[in-house]
Motif scaffolding. Structure first.
Motif, short mmCIF file in Angstrom:
data_model
loop_
_atom_site.label_atom_id
_atom_site.label_comp_id
_atom_site.label_asym_id
_atom_site.label_seq_id
_atom_site.Cartn_x
_atom_site.Cartn_y
_atom_site.Cartn_z
N ALA A 1 -12.36 3.37 -5.81
CA ALA A 1 -11.55 2.03 -5.87
C ALA A 1 -10.49 2.23 -4.55
O ALA A 1 -10.19 1.19 -4.03
CB ALA A 1 -10.78 2.21 -7.10
N ASN A 2 -10.28 3.51 -4.34
CA ASN A 2 -9.13 3.72 -3.04
C ASN A 2 -9.92 3.47 -1.98
O ASN A 2 -9.37 2.87 -0.95
CB ASN A 2 -8.54 5.12 -3.09
CG ASN A 2 -7.39 4.72 -4.23
OD1 ASN A 2 -6.49 4.58 -4.13
ND2 ASN A 2 -7.84 5.59 -5.35
N SER B 1 0.03 -2.98 -7.53
CA SER B 1 0.27 -3.35 -5.98
C SER B 1 -0.27 -4.52 -5.48
O SER B 1 0.36 -5.32 -4.90
CB SER B 1 -0.56 -2.03 -5.40
OG SER B 1 -0.47 -2.09 -3.97
N VAL B 2 -1.76 -4.81 -5.79
CA VAL B 2 -2.50 -5.92 -5.30
C VAL B 2 -1.65 -7.27 -5.90
O VAL B 2 -1.64 -8.20 -5.21
CB VAL B 2 -3.93 -5.95 -5.73
CG1 VAL B 2 -4.48 -7.24 -5.48
CG2 VAL B 2 -4.38 -4.64 -5.11
N TYR C 1 0.87 -1.09 0.14
CA TYR C 1 -0.19 -0.04 0.13
C TYR C 1 0.84 1.36 -0.04
O TYR C 1 0.65 2.32 -0.86
CB TYR C 1 -1.10 0.06 1.15
CG TYR C 1 -2.04 1.14 1.01
CD1 TYR C 1 -3.11 1.07 0.29
CD2 TYR C 1 -1.82 2.17 1.97
CE1 TYR C 1 -4.01 2.04 0.06
CE2 TYR C 1 -2.98 3.37 1.77
CZ TYR C 1 -3.94 3.20 0.69
OH TYR C 1 -4.77 4.19 0.81
N LEU D 1 -2.61 0.40 -9.05
CA LEU D 1 -3.47 -0.31 -7.89
C LEU D 1 -3.25 -2.05 -8.42
O LEU D 1 -3.09 -2.64 -7.45
CB LEU D 1 -4.93 0.03 -8.16
CG LEU D 1 -5.63 -0.18 -6.81
CD1 LEU D 1 -6.87 0.62 -6.40
CD2 LEU D 1 -6.32 -1.77 -7.08
N VAL E 1 -6.76 -3.24 2.73
CA VAL E 1 -5.50 -3.11 3.51
C VAL E 1 -5.50 -3.21 5.09
O VAL E 1 -4.73 -3.66 5.72
CB VAL E 1 -4.51 -1.74 2.91
CG1 VAL E 1 -3.42 -1.71 3.60
CG2 VAL E 1 -4.37 -1.94 1.48
N TYR F 1 2.15 2.00 -3.47
CA TYR F 1 1.01 2.23 -4.22
C TYR F 1 0.88 3.64 -4.16
O TYR F 1 0.82 4.47 -4.96
CB TYR F 1 -0.20 1.47 -4.12
CG TYR F 1 -1.51 2.08 -4.67
CD1 TYR F 1 -1.71 2.09 -5.98
CD2 TYR F 1 -2.36 2.93 -3.69
CE1 TYR F 1 -2.74 2.71 -6.58
CE2 TYR F 1 -3.43 3.31 -4.39
CZ TYR F 1 -3.96 3.39 -5.71
OH TYR F 1 -4.94 3.96 -6.23
N TYR G 1 -9.73 -0.41 -1.63
CA TYR G 1 -8.30 -0.79 -1.30
C TYR G 1 -7.75 -0.51 -0.07
O TYR G 1 -7.37 -1.39 0.74
CB TYR G 1 -7.46 -0.22 -2.32
CG TYR G 1 -6.08 -0.83 -2.54
CD1 TYR G 1 -5.87 -2.12 -1.88
CD2 TYR G 1 -4.99 0.01 -2.90
CE1 TYR G 1 -4.49 -2.64 -2.06
CE2 TYR G 1 -3.70 -0.58 -2.77
CZ TYR G 1 -3.43 -1.79 -2.44
OH TYR G 1 -2.13 -2.27 -2.36
#
Length: 150
Positions: free
Chosen positions: A122-123, A56-57, A28, A53, A130, A31, A126
């Motif tokens: 989306a954030n 990162s995932v 994270y 993203l 996290v 990202y 995410y």
């Protein structure tokens, strides 16, 4: 050297909890650094975030798999070994961590209904994932360190 002895004394599932938490934080942080680095004078909602993203995932999943495999190779006699306490702690950590998945999902739903830009939706999701991984890891490590009552 003492850190290696300390790690060696951990239960395999506690090591996995540490891997989950550390990988989630690092992925994270990378990202966020990439997205903020791309922003410059551009509003955040307009920064291309999709590829960082996904990388990162995907990277976090791949690194977790590799580290867990390395853990199994380094301690073959402990690989796959779980007792009732390990299963209870795993369930407890998952239950605790799940709250942030729900919070992130509800936040994303509200944002979608408010027609906010996809970036924020989306954030929010995410960040929920996290925080869920981090909270799950903390709960599991605390249960191993301080004891666990059913």
């Amino acid at each position: 050297m003492s850190a290696l002895l300390y790690i060696h004394g951990m239960a395999p599932e506690e090591k996995r909890a540490w891997i989950l938490g550390v990988v989630a934080i690092v992925a994270y942080a990378v990202y966020v650094a990439v997205v903020l680095g791309r922003a410059g004078d551009t509003p955040l909602a307009e920064v291309p975030y999709q590829a960082p993203l996904l990388w990162s995932v995907g990277g976090a999943i791949a690194v977790s798999i590799v580290l867990n495999m390395a853990l199994g190779i380094a301690s073959p006699r402990d690989a796959g070994r779980k007792d009732e306490r390990d299963r209870e702690i795993h369930r407890f950590g998952g239950f605790i961590g799940q709250s942030f998945v729900v919070i992130g999902g509800v936040a994303a739903l509200v944002m979608a209904m408010a027609r906010l830009p996809h970036f924020w939706i989306a954030n929010a999701m995410y960040l929920g994932f996290v925080l869920s991984a981090i909270l799950q890891s903390i709960a599991k490590v605390a249960a191993y360190r301080r004891g666990f009552q059913r």
